[in-house]
Enzyme design. Structure first.
Site, mmCIF file in Angstrom:
data_model
loop_
_atom_site.group_PDB
_atom_site.id
_atom_site.type_symbol
_atom_site.label_atom_id
_atom_site.label_comp_id
_atom_site.label_asym_id
_atom_site.label_seq_id
_atom_site.Cartn_x
_atom_site.Cartn_y
_atom_site.Cartn_z
ATOM 1 N N ASP A 147 3.634 -4.218 -7.764
ATOM 2 C CA ASP A 147 3.551 -3.304 -7.089
ATOM 3 C C ASP A 147 4.005 -1.655 -7.683
ATOM 4 O OD1 ASP A 147 5.788 -4.017 -5.133
ATOM 5 O OD2 ASP A 147 6.184 -2.447 -3.965
ATOM 6 N N LYS A 181 3.702 13.116 -2.563
ATOM 7 C CA LYS A 181 4.836 11.275 -2.170
ATOM 8 C C LYS A 181 5.702 12.136 -1.129
ATOM 9 C CE LYS A 181 8.123 8.005 -4.322
ATOM 10 N NZ LYS A 181 8.237 6.870 -5.324
ATOM 11 N N GLY A 201 2.980 3.555 1.883
ATOM 12 C CA GLY A 201 2.809 4.089 2.567
ATOM 13 C C GLY A 201 3.555 5.320 3.037
ATOM 14 N N GLY A 225 0.798 -1.224 -0.439
ATOM 15 C CA GLY A 225 0.385 -0.041 0.022
ATOM 16 C C GLY A 225 0.696 1.217 0.193
HETATM 17 P P1 AMP Z 1 8.823 1.167 -3.191
HETATM 18 O O1 AMP Z 1 10.203 0.608 -3.090
HETATM 19 O O2 AMP Z 1 9.262 2.444 -2.557
HETATM 20 O O3 AMP Z 1 8.038 0.485 -4.270
HETATM 21 O O4 AMP Z 1 8.020 0.637 -1.535
HETATM 22 C C1 AMP Z 1 7.703 -0.846 -0.813
HETATM 23 C C2 AMP Z 1 6.925 -0.098 -0.158
HETATM 24 O O5 AMP Z 1 7.202 0.071 0.821
HETATM 25 C C3 AMP Z 1 5.466 0.382 -0.523
HETATM 26 O O6 AMP Z 1 4.413 0.367 0.136
HETATM 27 C C4 AMP Z 1 5.919 2.212 -0.210
HETATM 28 O O7 AMP Z 1 5.138 2.842 0.738
HETATM 29 C C5 AMP Z 1 6.847 1.743 1.574
HETATM 30 N N1 AMP Z 1 7.460 2.806 1.623
HETATM 31 C C6 AMP Z 1 8.975 3.033 1.278
HETATM 32 N N2 AMP Z 1 9.551 4.164 2.095
HETATM 33 C C7 AMP Z 1 8.176 3.829 2.718
HETATM 34 C C8 AMP Z 1 8.249 5.204 3.511
HETATM 35 N N3 AMP Z 1 9.754 6.321 3.909
HETATM 36 N N4 AMP Z 1 7.390 5.101 4.910
HETATM 37 C C9 AMP Z 1 6.950 4.672 4.657
HETATM 38 N N5 AMP Z 1 6.558 3.661 3.178
HETATM 39 C C10 AMP Z 1 7.945 3.859 2.757
HETATM 40 MG MG MG Z 2 6.755 1.630 -4.749
#
Ligand code: AMP
Ligand code: MG
Length: 507
Positions: A267, A120, A100, A98
């Site tokens: 995702d 973001k 995050g 989801g």
């Molecule tokens: P990503 O690798 O950026 O696609 O992120 C994978 C998951 O980790 C997704 O659900 C993101 O929303 C969550 N995520 C990445 N960085 C953060 C952060 N700093 N705070 C909260 N969730 C994060």
């Molecule tokens: Mg992502």
């Protein structure tokens, strides 16, 4: 020109699909939901740093309102939410992920269609798990500059409207090696028809929630694929074929310009075939199909440049699996994978024809491309420089391409001249230069270019960001005054520098 308040806001996704009964709240599982309403976190000292005139023009929006674009109080009409989705990460099912740290402000009606505006880095949501929901300046600059550059390179992508620094200090362990440090916070406002991902569908079928899956499919088709239907197997297969074709086109463009996404988890695969979630991406400089900039992926290099087409197919297969509960004859989903492969091959052949200035791609050209690919890997050769210089070659002689080689003393000259001669014969000495110049960009956002922009920005100087933003509005134009600075091989200092050759998912 309007303010955010006067835009026409819609909430079609919230209206159509089931959501969380709780508003905001702690990190948790949110079964049977497609979204959770959330409060963005306001920034202590928001300052507008980068602005896309084009996106603003599309929205008919005047420059400004940094406070709201950094997570401040939503304006009337916005109904902010975080999307729930799941995903396969590095080949393994990871369950609920989801948004995050992404928060959708709402959908906006424009003259050219409805788009979603999403922040973001504006704070925690129920999907933040153990993280802070924030984003740092360096990764926000990388997302803003690259998504805008990709658009002008002709690569399907989400866009960026603004980048606002928040004035907040954020703790990050950049290389996951225990060295934590404070970095400046920032928020990008990004724009797309929707931020639906393959994982948006997977999460519901993984929990056997066929009703929500069906509702989401209906919503997606009605608003984003209006010529399609989910009424029967035929309709679903035709819709999924469209997604397969859009995905194939996107990946073929990545291959054309030398882009490596770095984290092709399901995702991070857009339902619209858009490049999405700019993290540890990179650009090939040395033409090495085995290269990935993502150090988190060092051991298997699953998401290396040369494997991207196959990974997209693998990801598509996971989306298709998620659709099985909606099909009377699920075996028909195999047609979609075949459609992906056929479509990718078609784009790929056309890509090579364009890169090499051929009229069409014939069977015997496969050998020409195969030999070229292996020659490009023989010694360190810069992909962008090589193909751009090839566009203006006047005779089949490698000496005019010397500048593309990292060590000119190692050029396998004879092998190159043989290849150039066979290419020259193939095109009868008359490459279609016009087409070549549109297929081989002169400027891309090389890793060290983004890093120079970041180094300056971290000291409060945003001029390099501005220059690169401007330069990459016209990546196929000669822009001779920019050559000396940006039509260059990777400098030696960038070879092993974090942020240039090595990136992690920490952002
Ligand atoms: P990503 O690798 O950026 O696609 O992120 C994978 C998951 O980790 C997704 O659900 C993101 O929303 C969550 N995520 C990445 N960085 C953060 C952060 N700093 N705070 C909260 N969730 C994060
Ligand atoms: Mg992502």
């Amino acid at each position: 020109m309007a303010t955010l308040e006067s835009l026409t806001w819609l909430n079609r996704f919230l209206d159509d699909t089931p959501g969380d009964s709780e508003f905001g709240g702690a990190s948790r599982q949110v079964p049977h939901a497609c979204w959770s309403r959330v409060h963005p976190s306001p920034a202590p000292h928001p300052e507008l740093i980068l602005w896309s005139q084009e996106m603003a023009h599309m929205l008919n929006l005047e420059r400004g309102q940094a406070e709201t674009l950094a997570g401040g109080t939503p304006v009337p009409g916005m109904d902010p939410y975080a999307q729930r989705y799941g995903g396969h990460q590095f080949g393994n099912w990871a369950g609920q992920l989801g948004d995050g740290r992404a928060i959708t402000l709402g959908e906006v009606e424009t003259e050219t269609g409805v788009v979603e505006l999403q922040l973001k880095g504006a704070g925690k949501t129920p999907y933040s798990r153990f993280a802070d929901g924030k984003a740092v300046l360096r990764s926000s600059i990388r997302e803003f500059l690259c998504s805008e550059a990709m658009h002008h390179l002709g690569v399907p992508t989400t866009r960026a409207l603004s980048l606002v620094s928040t004035g907040e200090q954020i703790l990050r362990d950049m290389m996951y090696d225990g060295n934590r440090a404070y970095e400046q916070g920032a928020v990008v406002c990004r724009v797309a028809p929707s931020f639906l991902r393959f994982g948006s569908f997977q999460i519901h079928s993984s929990t056997g929630d066929v009703e929500t899956l069906q509702t989401l499919v209906k919503h997606a088709i009605q608003h984003h694929f209006p010529t399609h239907s989910s009424d029967d197997d035929d309709g679903l297969v035709r819709w999924l074929n469209q997604i397969a074709q859009d995905t194939a086109l996107m990946v073929s463009h990545w291959m054309r310009v030398g882009f490596v996404h770095g984290v092709m988890n399901t995702d991070n695969m857009s339902l619209h075939g858009l490049t999405i979630d700019y993290g540890p991406y990179g650009w090939l400089e040395d033409y090495n199909p085995g290269w990935t900039p993502n150090t988190t992926d060092n051991s298997t290099r699953r998401y290396r440049y040369g494997q991207q087409p196959q990974i997209a197919a693998w990801n598509l297969a996971r989306l298709l699996e998620a659709m099985v509960p909606l099909m009377d004859e699920p075996e028909r989903l195999h047609e979609v994978l075949t459609a992906y492969t056929d479509c990718f091959d078609m784009h790929h052949n056309r890509m090579w024809a364009e890169k090499l200035g051929l009229d069409t791609f014939a069977k015997q050209d496969e050998e020409l491309v195969r030999t070229l690919n292996s020659l490009l890997q023989e010694v360190e050769t810069d992909m962008t420089l090589f193909f751009r210089l090839l566009c203006s070659l006047q005779s089949p002689d490698i000496s005019a391409l010397r500048f593309a080689f990292y060590d000119e003393s190692t050029i396998p000259e004879q092998a190159w001249n043989e290849w150039l001669s066979s290419w020259w014969t193939r095109i009868a000495g008359q490459p279609n230069r016009e087409v070549m110049l549109q297929a081989n960009p002169k400027y891309v956002l090389r890793n060290w270019m983004a890093q120079l922009a970041i180094d300056a920005a971290e000291k409060g100087d945003f001029s390099v960001c501005e220059s690169l933003h401007e330069l990459l509005l016209n990546p196929y134009d000669e822009q001779p005054e920019q050559e000396e600075e940006w039509f260059q091989k990777r400098p030696e200092w960038a070879r092993h520098r974090v942020g240039c050759s090595m990136l992690s998912c920490s952002s």
